[in-house]
Design an enzyme around this catalytic site. Structure first.
Site, PDB file in Angstrom:
ATOM      1  CB  VAL A  96      -0.841   0.032   1.441  1.00  0.00           C
ATOM      2  CG1 VAL A  96      -1.796   1.278   1.043  1.00  0.00           C
ATOM      3  CG2 VAL A  96      -1.731  -1.260   1.250  1.00  0.00           C
ATOM      4  CE  LYS A  97       4.699   5.060  -4.787  1.00  0.00           C
ATOM      5  NZ  LYS A  97       4.424   5.359  -6.341  1.00  0.00           N
ATOM      6  CB  VAL A  98       0.552   5.543   2.603  1.00  0.00           C
ATOM      7  CG1 VAL A  98       0.028   7.016   3.641  1.00  0.00           C
ATOM      8  CG2 VAL A  98      -0.241   4.315   2.651  1.00  0.00           C
TER       9      VAL A  98
END
Ligand code: G3P
Length: 220
Positions: free
Chosen positions: A85-87
């Site tokens: 998950v890219k945040v």
């Protein structure tokens, strides 16, 4: 150094995967939009990429609150075992990263431009930290110097979990060369850069002369 492809283009990912060097993929909303991506197809598109790539595939959240980011992150992580998950690094993003970390979900903290951002990303539980190089160069700052500083700072500490640096926003070969000498764990590169990384004029010239000489052997 591991090589990731920075794209949402399926054909490019398939091609790079066939070369045997592709260790992962990073996407972002801009890259998905560039492929003409529709909202309704987003999850299926990420699943398609995950099926091609034997390695982590970053899919980015777009929520601006902790709860939105966590909800999106949990949905994205359920798409395939290799989703990361890219945040974006920001207060709500850090809080969401901590919550996702506690759920055992890997986070790639993106849009890192400073040493404190990189350190806080790792401290929040990010598995990957993505310093951007080219966007510094775009504003006439030395992106590689910033990358080097972030690597040194991260290497000074034990965060209690693995942290890998993804050198991102890469525009050309020299970014990759310098990032590898600085010890960046991963370079995520556009396909056109990946192609250029394989070639050198002296390799081409050498191959040409080897083949020409082999023709002489064959005809002798
Ligand atoms: O992974 C995102 C990052 O690589 C963006 O690159 O070229 O848009 O600055 P760029």
């Amino acid at each position: 150094m591991k090589f990731f492809l920075d794209t949402a283009n399926i054909a490019q990912i398939e091609e790079a995967a066939s070369w045997g060097v592709l260790a992962g993929v990073t996407t972002n909303p801009t890259l998905y939009a560039r492929e003409g991506g529709k909202l309704a197809d987003f999850h299926a598109h990420i699943q398609r990429i995950c099926a091609i790539v034997d390695g982590p595939v970053s899919a980015e959240t777009v929520g601006l609150t902790r709860d939105e980011i966590v909800r999106e992150g949990v949905e994205l992580a359920a798409l395939a075992p290799n989703v990361v998950v890219k945040v974006p690094v920001m207060v709500e993003g850090l809080a969401a990263t901590r919550a996702l970390f506690e759920k055992g979900i890997d986070v790639n903290m993106t849009l890192c431009f400073t040493v404190p951002q990189a350190l806080m990303s790792a401290r929040a539980g990010a598995r990957y930290v993505s310093p951007f190089i080219g966007r510094f160069d775009d504003i006439s700052e030395d992106g590689l110097e910033h990358l080097g500083n972030m690597i040194i700072a991260l290497n000074n500490y034990d965060f209690g979990h693995p942290v890998e640096v993804i050198a991102a926003s890469i525009r050309h070969n020299q970014h990759v060369v310098a990032a590898s000498l600085m010890g960046a764990d991963i370079a995520t590169v556009p396909f056109n850069v990946l192609e250029k990384l394989v070639t050198h004029p002296l390799t081409d010239r050498g191959l040409e002369s080897f083949l020409a000489d082999w023709e002489k052997v064959k005809n002798s």
